[in-house]
Design a protein around this motif. Sequence first.
Motif, PDB file in Angstrom:
ATOM      1  N   ILE A  49      -2.709  19.606 -24.400  1.00  8.53           N
ATOM      2  CA  ILE A  49      -2.475  19.137 -25.763  1.00  8.53           C
ATOM      3  C   ILE A  49      -1.560  20.151 -26.442  1.00  8.53           C
ATOM      4  N   ALA A  50      -0.634  19.683 -27.258  1.00  9.49           N
ATOM      5  CA  ALA A  50       0.348  20.578 -27.870  1.00  9.49           C
ATOM      6  C   ALA A  50      -0.317  21.700 -28.661  1.00  9.49           C
ATOM      7  N   LEU A  51      -1.365  21.353 -29.431  1.00 11.45           N
ATOM      8  CA  LEU A  51      -2.028  22.366 -30.250  1.00 11.45           C
ATOM      9  C   LEU A  51      -3.526  22.123 -30.249  1.00 11.45           C
ATOM     10  N   TYR A  69      -7.635  18.965 -32.073  1.00 14.24           N
ATOM     11  CA  TYR A  69      -6.700  18.614 -31.000  1.00 14.24           C
ATOM     12  C   TYR A  69      -5.544  17.837 -31.635  1.00 14.24           C
ATOM     13  N   PRO A  71      -1.818  16.380 -30.767  1.00 19.01           N
ATOM     14  CA  PRO A  71      -0.815  16.169 -29.716  1.00 19.01           C
ATOM     15  C   PRO A  71       0.623  16.259 -30.209  1.00 19.01           C
ATOM     16  N   ALA A  72       0.840  16.214 -31.523  1.00 18.62           N
ATOM     17  CA  ALA A  72       2.200  16.270 -32.077  1.00 18.62           C
ATOM     18  C   ALA A  72       2.145  16.884 -33.465  1.00 18.62           C
ATOM     19  N   ARG A 105      -4.715  12.195 -26.609  1.00 21.22           N
ATOM     20  CA  ARG A 105      -3.523  11.733 -25.894  1.00 21.22           C
ATOM     21  C   ARG A 105      -3.436  10.209 -25.878  1.00 21.22           C
ATOM     22  N   ARG A 108      -2.985   8.937 -29.403  1.00 24.23           N
ATOM     23  CA  ARG A 108      -1.961   9.719 -30.122  1.00 24.23           C
ATOM     24  C   ARG A 108      -2.458  10.006 -31.540  1.00 24.23           C
TER      25      ARG A 108
END
Length: 309
Positions: A49-51, A69, A71-72, A105, A108
């Motif tokens: 996960i991005a962050l 969590y 993701p963007a 994920r 989203r």
Amino acid sequence: MNDALRPDVQSLVDAFSTLGVKPHEQLGVLAARRAMEQVTRSQSERAPIALVHDVKITGGDGHIPARVYNPAPREELPLVVYAHGGGWCLGSVHAADGPCRRLARAARAVVVSLEYRLAPESPFPAPLADCMAAVDAIVADPGLVGARPTRIVMMGDSAGGNLVLGTALQRRDAGLTSADALVLVYPCVASPHTNARPSMRENAHAPVLTKSTMAWYWDTHLDGRDADARVDILGRTDLTGLPPTLVVAAGLDPLRDEAIELAQTLQEVGVTTSVLHYPGAVHGFWSLDGVLEQAAELDGDIANFMAAL
């Protein structure tokens, strides 16, 4: 409504038998908590996960930990406030880490996983008070979790589903702004001591969750208190005024019929409600994606529900 064991469920049952897995009520709280944390062995490799970061959120008595969590991080995304299962006395952000990553994920969405207080150290109404306070804080200021939400969804599985639904009803009664949707995955919404629904008999000795284990969770959570309508939610006379709701039922779950009855009751009082029945699924299957195929299917169904809001 008798569901046959799926091959992947049979493999899980065989593994439990080989390992000599004991019911949680026989282990006691501390050993049961250690056993619950081993659920991560039945989960797939953690999805990147991005962050991912830990924060402190206002609870019912001070602050509680939560894990976010995202993701963007640069985008505006749906926000899911999630309460884990575990009978109000087991479970943790750590044990739910894999499922929350998958959900972030698949949908989203920013997922905030709450580490509410547990019984018997903090029995009812402490877990509910923590969820209520945390939701209040996040809805009032999503920036606390680094989110700019396009919509807010409250989600819980099992005992977490009970807490999420109880929180939504308390917010409604207090005249507070509701979340945009609820996702209740095999929620516990009726006392196992008075539950005469067929699934409680048919699945009394089902894999993963039995009637006696559910009764132990219930009694540990209430700690001698009478079950009022904040816990025994199907006993409430007014379930109106809730946002669109997704209810998930598992075929081999003692709680199957109370979940289905909850969905039917919500539909009857005018709540936009979708119900998904997973034939041959056991209670807790969403957390066992490494061994049970229907976990990934549920990821997709939740994502589709959120996309259609």
